[in-house]
Design a protein around this motif. Structure first.
Motif, PDB file in Angstrom:
ATOM      1  N   TYR A 572      -8.337 -13.844  19.390  1.00  0.00           N
ATOM      2  CA  TYR A 572      -6.895 -13.139  19.448  1.00  0.00           C
ATOM      3  C   TYR A 572      -7.189 -13.195  18.005  1.00  0.00           C
ATOM      4  O   TYR A 572      -7.011 -14.512  17.494  1.00  0.00           O
ATOM      5  N   THR A 573      -7.418 -12.190  17.353  1.00  0.00           N
ATOM      6  CA  THR A 573      -7.240 -11.876  15.838  1.00  0.00           C
ATOM      7  C   THR A 573      -6.221 -10.916  15.263  1.00  0.00           C
ATOM      8  O   THR A 573      -6.321  -9.765  15.511  1.00  0.00           O
ATOM      9  N   ASP A 574      -5.318 -11.706  14.033  1.00  0.00           N
ATOM     10  CA  ASP A 574      -5.025 -10.511  13.719  1.00  0.00           C
ATOM     11  C   ASP A 574      -4.869  -9.959  12.263  1.00  0.00           C
ATOM     12  O   ASP A 574      -4.418 -11.313  11.292  1.00  0.00           O
ATOM     13  N   ALA A 575      -6.195  -9.556  12.153  1.00  0.00           N
ATOM     14  CA  ALA A 575      -5.703  -9.144  10.370  1.00  0.00           C
ATOM     15  C   ALA A 575      -5.784  -8.203   9.478  1.00  0.00           C
ATOM     16  O   ALA A 575      -5.993  -6.634  10.186  1.00  0.00           O
ATOM     17  N   GLU A 576      -5.282  -8.091   8.306  1.00  0.00           N
ATOM     18  CA  GLU A 576      -4.288  -7.238   8.207  1.00  0.00           C
ATOM     19  C   GLU A 576      -4.068  -6.942   6.307  1.00  0.00           C
ATOM     20  O   GLU A 576      -4.737  -8.237   6.173  1.00  0.00           O
ATOM     21  N   THR A 577      -4.163  -6.225   5.850  1.00  0.00           N
ATOM     22  CA  THR A 577      -4.081  -5.892   4.660  1.00  0.00           C
ATOM     23  C   THR A 577      -2.363  -6.011   4.381  1.00  0.00           C
ATOM     24  O   THR A 577      -1.485  -6.525   5.034  1.00  0.00           O
ATOM     25  N   ARG A 578      -2.352  -6.708   2.908  1.00  0.00           N
ATOM     26  CA  ARG A 578      -1.103  -7.665   2.617  1.00  0.00           C
ATOM     27  C   ARG A 578      -0.810  -7.113   1.477  1.00  0.00           C
ATOM     28  O   ARG A 578       0.134  -7.264   0.878  1.00  0.00           O
ATOM     29  N   SER A 579      -1.454  -5.974   0.877  1.00  0.00           N
ATOM     30  CA  SER A 579      -0.679  -5.030  -0.403  1.00  0.00           C
ATOM     31  C   SER A 579      -0.805  -3.493  -0.261  1.00  0.00           C
ATOM     32  O   SER A 579      -1.299  -3.537   1.168  1.00  0.00           O
ATOM     33  N   ARG A 580      -0.164  -3.057  -1.100  1.00  0.00           N
ATOM     34  CA  ARG A 580      -0.259  -1.676  -1.265  1.00  0.00           C
ATOM     35  C   ARG A 580      -1.164  -1.043  -1.817  1.00  0.00           C
ATOM     36  O   ARG A 580      -0.561  -1.117  -2.820  1.00  0.00           O
ATOM     37  N   VAL A 581      -1.760  -0.140  -1.219  1.00  0.00           N
ATOM     38  CA  VAL A 581      -2.452   0.526  -2.410  1.00  0.00           C
ATOM     39  C   VAL A 581      -2.520   1.986  -2.312  1.00  0.00           C
ATOM     40  O   VAL A 581      -3.058   2.500  -1.574  1.00  0.00           O
ATOM     41  N   LEU A 582      -2.583   2.807  -3.444  1.00  0.00           N
ATOM     42  CA  LEU A 582      -2.891   4.171  -3.265  1.00  0.00           C
ATOM     43  C   LEU A 582      -4.336   4.508  -3.933  1.00  0.00           C
ATOM     44  O   LEU A 582      -4.487   3.843  -5.366  1.00  0.00           O
ATOM     45  N   ASP A 583      -5.498   4.607  -3.553  1.00  0.00           N
ATOM     46  CA  ASP A 583      -6.807   4.638  -4.578  1.00  0.00           C
ATOM     47  C   ASP A 583      -6.177   6.813  -5.346  1.00  0.00           C
ATOM     48  O   ASP A 583      -6.352   7.283  -4.862  1.00  0.00           O
ATOM     49  N   PRO A 584      -7.502   5.578  -6.763  1.00  0.00           N
ATOM     50  CA  PRO A 584      -6.696   6.328  -7.274  1.00  0.00           C
ATOM     51  C   PRO A 584      -7.024   8.191  -7.923  1.00  0.00           C
ATOM     52  O   PRO A 584      -6.980   8.467  -8.102  1.00  0.00           O
ATOM     53  N   ASN A 585      -7.955   8.552  -6.311  1.00  0.00           N
ATOM     54  CA  ASN A 585      -8.202   9.642  -6.066  1.00  0.00           C
ATOM     55  C   ASN A 585      -7.436  10.555  -4.855  1.00  0.00           C
ATOM     56  O   ASN A 585      -8.200  11.209  -4.788  1.00  0.00           O
ATOM     57  N   PHE A 586      -7.062   9.460  -4.818  1.00  0.00           N
ATOM     58  CA  PHE A 586      -6.453   9.979  -3.504  1.00  0.00           C
ATOM     59  C   PHE A 586      -6.475  10.647  -2.205  1.00  0.00           C
ATOM     60  O   PHE A 586      -5.936  11.238  -1.530  1.00  0.00           O
ATOM     61  N   ALA A 587      -7.186   9.582  -2.555  1.00  0.00           N
ATOM     62  CA  ALA A 587      -7.923   9.534  -0.841  1.00  0.00           C
ATOM     63  C   ALA A 587      -7.897   8.567   0.220  1.00  0.00           C
ATOM     64  O   ALA A 587      -7.700   9.666   1.065  1.00  0.00           O
ATOM     65  N   PHE A 588      -6.933   7.470   0.382  1.00  0.00           N
ATOM     66  CA  PHE A 588      -5.860   7.016   1.029  1.00  0.00           C
ATOM     67  C   PHE A 588      -5.203   6.292   0.709  1.00  0.00           C
ATOM     68  O   PHE A 588      -5.613   5.843  -0.846  1.00  0.00           O
TER      69      PHE A 588
END
Length: 699
Positions: A572-588
């Protein structure tokens, strides 16, 4: 751990003293391990041995790693390199996953997916081992122990097999004693045939010899050579439009057959000298060098939404056309002293080592990319193909413009020390640390700019093991890690190294006189300076900040009464990001809590094999099931790959003395499944039902 290279797996329960008594001149001690039984190591370790690989008729490292639930598949650059995550962490998506070969960093570069020919066993070294390993992912490292020359013996095997889709493979392994102290082991394979993908054929071959020389009773010199080649068209897989996984058949190839094959080559050398000063102290010196290249043309779906006509008319897939000319050089030199001594009533087992690692990666790529698309944009301008009625070669190949020309050079020097102290007969503690000096140079040859970053860091490690009783022991461990990120972002900024912290605890079981062993572990991993693919700048990455993975694992394997072998692995693996990031080209947009790509929460593999006699001949019959839960198919979006359950059966019977008939069927119920994804436009479909039959001769 000292062991014979012929051993199918590390003995889980054999005391260290017994293991030393079993060493002969044929033995080769493995790097980073020391003289420990598995139950004494404060770390979860799983072994996929040669017998399991052979019984399942596994041909690729990726398929072998499926047998351990802590590992999940990642984006493989159209099937051209190995990419996997251990405990949820995968490293840089734009580079193949690194692994160890006989303890040496060796998996980097562009050599195609690794074949299992020449592999004695696969060790999954999980958890916080950075104080010794240094530059691996915090989730763990994969160590491939190769088949090495066994001194003083002559034996061998040869096999021929036929697989679905008209694929033929031959393989040979001959260990020849030239003199009492000099032995050559010659291993080779060749494979050619079709695949389940339309117009996609593949060719693979390799030559993997090993030379062993005994110098007296206490010294052994081993040389291993690697020479491999893979030829296969670049294949990004299928398209999933508006969540419909039946948008196109899983067999449909969306590239261009006239692009020809991508060719991946590898040439490698590894030299190791082992000297035993006594039954307590030994020295291991070694060096390795590996050159790889990957080159060819490809036509692949355009992932930028504004350039993709498919989102306008629902059937015209705009594509890029690309050329790739990648190469790498990787050199490693290392030395390790292992031994034991006593201070009063305390027993110390120590490792002291140093290594130098040099990696040089050159990437040259050109491409054609269509314009921003409207309803009036022609198929030729977008280099488009009709999803429902593909006509290959309809448009002339467009001219390419160079967009990537970069040389990355990474140099790392490290020293480490580890001491495992027996405080009582039941209680042991491990302390250690490693210092790395890291230098990265990024030479952007497109604009003649040079980036440089140098860092140094100490990574500590600590662990404790307590033997509750004869079958059960408890352990806990903490470790910090440090790994240099290769390259720079699209703006030329050289990435900071990746740092991590890991903690785990668990219980180890060994019963039925050591024939049944297992580990139950809980873990939490955190790392910073994590990279993800830059979706608008192909070939580049962006830093997404921090990530966390935590979970529970169970690994169990052994031989039960009735001559039944069992293997069970669940994670059982719970893997997630812990930062808020806005791609500089607004891709995601990446939000805290977003799942990491291609990491299922639930992963399970279980199998059983019954050994019996058929008439007077030895035989076996086995079956297995793999379940992979749903998982993210694209960073920063809601696109998910569905779960799947795959069944397999396999068996063998001795036809006559020295000749074995074997066979297997994978994906027995022909489930439609998906191995990995980068985006809904790059989804890798899994193989349909596949049968294999073959003959294996031994002498």
């Amino acid at each position: 751990m000292a062991c014979s290279p012929a051993a199918a797996e590390i003995e889980a329960e054999a005391p260290a003293e017994e293991e030393r008594e079993a060493i002969t001149v044929t033995g080769v001690r493995q790097s980073y391990r020391g003289d420990f039984a598995l139950k004494e190591i404060p770390q979860a370790i799983a072994t996929i041995d040669e017998a399991v690989i052979e019984e399942n008729n596994i041909l690729r490292l990726t398929d072998a790693l499926d047998l351990n639930a802590s590992i999940s598949r990642q984006n493989t650059l159209g099937g051209l390199w190995d990419s996997f995550a251990v405990r949820g962490f995968a490293g840089d998506e734009n580079l193949p996953s690194g692994y160890l070969v006989n303890g040496f960093n060796a998996g980097r570069g562009y050599s195609g997916q690794r074949d299992v020919a020449g592999i004695e066993r696969v060790e999954v070294l999980k958890g916080p081992a950075a104080a010794v390993l240094g530059r691996g992912e915090p989730g763990g490292s994969i160590n491939l122990v190769t088949k090495q020359a066994e001194l003083g013996r002559t034996f061998g095997t040869a096999s021929l097999q036929y697989r679905s889709f008209d694929t033929v493979r031959t393989e040979g392994d001959a260990n020849v004693a030239l003199t009492g102290n000099l032995t050559a082991r010659l291993i080779g394979y060749a494979e050619s045939g079709d695949t389940f993908r339309d117009t996609v054929e593949q060719k693979r071959w390799g030559f993997l010899p090993s030379i062993g020389l005994g110098i007296g009773d206490n010294t052994r010199l081993t040389y291993d050579f690697e020479w491999t080649r893979v030829e296969v068209p670049f294949d990004r897989g299928i398209v999933v439009l508006n969540g419909d996984f039946d948008t196109v058949p899983r067999s449909r190839f969306l590239g261009e057959p006239r692009d020809g094959d991508i060719v991946a080559r590898a040439t490698g050398h590894q030299l190791r000298l082992q000297h035993d000063f006594s039954d307590r102290w030994s020295l291991l010196l070694g060096a390795s060098h590996r050159d790889t290249t990957l080159s060819g043309f490809a036509s692949e779906a355009e992932t930028a939404r504004a350039r993709q006509k498919l989102f306008i008319d629902g059937r015209s897939l705009s594509r890029q056309r690309r050329s790739r000319d990648f190469s790498s050089e990787h050199s490693v030199v290392r030395a390790e002293l292992a031994g034991q001594f006593e201070t009063g009533t305390l027993r110390h087992r120590v490792l002291i080592g140093a290594d130098f690692d040099y990696f040089d990666s050159s990437q040259l790529s050109a491409r054609y990319r269509g314009p921003v698309t409207t309803a009036a944009t022609s198929d030729a301008a977008g280099y488009a193909i009709d999803l429902q009625n593909p006509v290959y070669g309809r448009s002339s190949p467009p001219s390419l413009t160079r967009f990537l020309d970069r040389l990355d050079t990474q140099r790392t020097m490290g020293i480490y020390v580890q001491d495992q102290i027996s405080l009582t007969d039941r209680l042991q503690v491990r302390v250690g640390g490693r210092y790395d000096d890291f230098l990265l140079r990024v030479n952007n040859r497109l604009n003649n700019t040079l980036g440089r970053r140098r860092r140094g860091r100490f990574s500590p490690q600590a662990g404790i093991v307590y033997e509750l009783n004869d079958p059960l022991s408890l352990y806990a461990a903490y470790g910090e890690g440090y790994r240099g990120n290769i390259g720079a972002d699209a703006a030329g900024n050289v990435f900071e190294p990746e740092t991590s912290k890991s903690i785990e605890a668990g219980v180890k079981l060994s019963t039925l006189a050591g024939r049944l062993s297992g580990t139950l572990a809980v873990f939490q991993l955190e790392k910073s300076n994590v990279l993800a693919t830059d979706t608008l700048n192909s070939g580049f990455s962006v830093a997404i900040g921090k990530a966390r993975s935590r979970g529970v694992e169970l690994d169990l394997n052994g031989k039960l009464p009735g001559d039944v072998d069992v293997l069970l692995s669940y994670a059982y693996t719970d893997a997630e990001t812990r930062s808020r990031v806005l791609d500089p080209n607004f891709a995601f947009l990446i939000e805290p809590g977003d799942p990491l790509i291609n990491i299922p929460k639930h992963n399970l593999n279980v199998q059983a094999i019954k050994h019996f006699t058929f008439g007077s001949r030895a035989a076996s019959l086995g079956a297995g099931v793999q379940y992979v839960g749903k998982r993210s198919g694209e960073t920063g979006t809601a696109f998910m790959l569905p779960s799947h359950t795959l069944a397999r059966v396999f068996g063998q019977v001795d036809v006559i003395d020295g000749l074995e008939l074997f066979g297997s069927v994978t994906n027995l119920f022909d489930e439609q499944w998906y191995a990995s994804s980068f985006s809904p436009l790059w989804v890798q479909p899994g193989s349909p039902r596949t049968g294999t039959i073959g003959l294996r001769a031994t002498f």
